[in-house]
Design an enzyme around this catalytic site. Sequence first.
Site, mmCIF file in Angstrom:
data_model
loop_
_atom_site.group_PDB
_atom_site.id
_atom_site.type_symbol
_atom_site.label_atom_id
_atom_site.label_comp_id
_atom_site.label_asym_id
_atom_site.label_seq_id
_atom_site.Cartn_x
_atom_site.Cartn_y
_atom_site.Cartn_z
ATOM 1 C CB CYS A 168 -1.005 -0.489 1.567
ATOM 2 S SG CYS A 168 -1.924 -0.981 1.156
ATOM 3 C CG HIS A 222 -3.415 3.573 0.687
ATOM 4 N ND1 HIS A 222 -3.682 2.716 0.066
ATOM 5 C CD2 HIS A 222 -3.394 2.527 1.370
ATOM 6 C CE1 HIS A 222 -4.431 1.728 -0.271
ATOM 7 N NE2 HIS A 222 -3.850 1.241 1.159
ATOM 8 C CG ASN A 226 -6.303 -0.914 -0.643
ATOM 9 O OD1 ASN A 226 -6.179 -1.397 -0.964
ATOM 10 N ND2 ASN A 226 -6.294 -1.285 0.705
HETATM 11 N N1 ACO Z 1 -18.818 -10.293 4.865
HETATM 12 C C1 ACO Z 1 -19.469 -10.370 6.256
HETATM 13 N N2 ACO Z 1 -18.990 -10.648 7.531
HETATM 14 C C2 ACO Z 1 -17.774 -10.418 7.530
HETATM 15 C C3 ACO Z 1 -16.764 -9.967 6.306
HETATM 16 C C4 ACO Z 1 -17.967 -9.568 5.051
HETATM 17 N N3 ACO Z 1 -17.659 -9.566 4.473
HETATM 18 N N4 ACO Z 1 -15.289 -10.745 6.832
HETATM 19 C C5 ACO Z 1 -15.591 -10.508 8.383
HETATM 20 N N5 ACO Z 1 -17.142 -10.816 8.778
HETATM 21 C C6 ACO Z 1 -17.764 -11.061 9.702
HETATM 22 C C7 ACO Z 1 -15.827 -11.982 10.513
HETATM 23 O O1 ACO Z 1 -16.403 -13.156 10.465
HETATM 24 C C8 ACO Z 1 -16.441 -11.872 12.461
HETATM 25 O O2 ACO Z 1 -17.621 -11.977 12.562
HETATM 26 P P1 ACO Z 1 -18.246 -13.288 13.498
HETATM 27 O O3 ACO Z 1 -17.969 -11.915 14.874
HETATM 28 O O4 ACO Z 1 -18.943 -13.530 13.826
HETATM 29 O O5 ACO Z 1 -16.547 -13.602 14.163
HETATM 30 C C9 ACO Z 1 -17.063 -10.152 12.079
HETATM 31 O O6 ACO Z 1 -17.700 -9.377 10.739
HETATM 32 C C10 ACO Z 1 -16.184 -9.248 12.713
HETATM 33 O O7 ACO Z 1 -14.715 -10.004 12.042
HETATM 34 P P2 ACO Z 1 -14.100 -8.725 11.518
HETATM 35 O O8 ACO Z 1 -12.470 -9.157 11.367
HETATM 36 O O9 ACO Z 1 -13.802 -8.266 13.342
HETATM 37 O O10 ACO Z 1 -14.107 -7.383 11.285
HETATM 38 P P3 ACO Z 1 -13.602 -5.932 11.357
HETATM 39 O O11 ACO Z 1 -15.210 -5.469 12.567
HETATM 40 O O12 ACO Z 1 -12.865 -5.393 12.355
HETATM 41 O O13 ACO Z 1 -14.129 -5.218 10.040
HETATM 42 C C11 ACO Z 1 -12.334 -5.092 8.450
HETATM 43 C C12 ACO Z 1 -12.788 -5.834 9.555
HETATM 44 C C13 ACO Z 1 -13.202 -3.815 7.740
HETATM 45 C C14 ACO Z 1 -11.211 -5.355 7.479
HETATM 46 C C15 ACO Z 1 -11.766 -3.841 9.813
HETATM 47 O O14 ACO Z 1 -10.924 -4.232 10.982
HETATM 48 C C16 ACO Z 1 -10.788 -2.920 9.187
HETATM 49 O O15 ACO Z 1 -11.107 -1.935 8.347
HETATM 50 N N6 ACO Z 1 -9.499 -3.069 9.206
HETATM 51 C C17 ACO Z 1 -8.174 -2.072 8.743
HETATM 52 C C18 ACO Z 1 -7.448 -2.935 7.309
HETATM 53 C C19 ACO Z 1 -7.729 -2.482 5.965
HETATM 54 O O16 ACO Z 1 -8.136 -1.413 5.869
HETATM 55 N N7 ACO Z 1 -7.361 -3.158 5.065
HETATM 56 C C20 ACO Z 1 -6.617 -2.959 4.093
HETATM 57 C C21 ACO Z 1 -5.757 -2.953 3.586
HETATM 58 S S1 ACO Z 1 -4.549 -2.554 4.109
HETATM 59 C C22 ACO Z 1 -4.469 -1.315 3.821
HETATM 60 O O17 ACO Z 1 -4.341 -0.490 2.630
HETATM 61 C C23 ACO Z 1 -3.877 -0.748 4.734
#
Ligand code: ACO
Length: 349
Positions: free
Chosen positions: A114, A276, A306
Amino acid sequence: MPLSKIAGIGKYVPANVVTNNDLIKYMDTNDEWIQERTGIQERRYAHRTEETTTTMAVEAAKIAIERAGTTAEEIDFIVFATLSPDYYFPGCGVLVQRALKMKEIGALDVRNQCSGFVYALSVADQFIKTGMYKNILVIGSEKHSFGLDFTTRGRNVSVIFGDGAGAVVLQPADKEGQGILSTHLHSDGESAEMLAMYNPGSHANHWGAKNYADFDDAEISDMFMSHQMIDKAQLYPFMDGPAVFKKAVVKFPEVIMEALSKSGYSSTDINMLIPHQANLRISQFVQQKLRLTDDKVYNNIQKYGNTTAASIPIALCEAWEEGKIREGDLVCLAAFGSGFTWASALLKW
Ligand code: ACO
């Protein structure tokens, strides 16, 4: 020593629009979850065989080269940032050199995910400032759609990413004070396994890669290019989303402020911040922290997802095409990603 300026910019995104609802065909997800957590409404996926990371890059590069008022023959160096290259090796830079029938110039691939585009820009900036090169093509391009896990198992990662390319041509600035004022590059390898694609690789679980709990020792010793790797879904990216989020919201503002203070500016001086496009929630957090109004932060993750190394040049290009960046504007580029690595660049447009 002249500064370097972005003399031309271009972007290319595939025509194929994939909405959140389209993904429901493959995995258990929904539009509400994706929009609420990431802001993404749709993304583009490249054509399976006709579009590659390099072909998209070439299209973006042609536009950037034309807008810079130069030709492919005049380009004297290529820096290409991607995590989804056409080949494991060689890199995409040489494929661009071939596709655009360029001279036998140097071509460097940057693997900083990224942060890749800002790292690539910084490398090119040094070559321009020292006078070694006069016309550098800097590219960020990704075809993520070829290698994501489209089952429910991979949904936390696969819904986030999209395909596309952006490119700029860097040249010595002709006006006093115009161009790249500074770049700032950082890394912290402590969390390298938190956002990574481990394979194909030589690690044999040496560093304690995540997601390896159900491998026995024999499988690990046989890990390089084995069937288990495919059967156990080890050829897909791994992401600990909450860990990435927590670090990103600290490092984005920090590296932006570092760039501003280096040139004696404060956040109120920014005309346009191009973060980004990791996640709309991260961008909004950064915007609030720096007290920037909506018109000073450009987001297009809603449309493209992304696109990793491509996200900044695509967003910068789109903001410029929409007339939101004008000559003399103070523009800040900022990135955070796998590694972890993070970086910023401050430009007088
Ligand atoms: N659809 C539906 N449910 C989902 C999905 C999906 N696509 N993905 C995960 N879930 C579920 C999980 O299974 C989990 O279910 P559970 O509670 O029954 O176990 C629940 O949603 C919560 O999962 P988490 O992984 O804890 O979700 P979180 O609230 O952390 O959100 C996310 C995930 C959006 C990735 C968040 O952590 C985030 O924004 N992190 C930053 C990472 C990022 O931005 N990465 C981009 C790439 S890296 C970069 O560019 C820097």
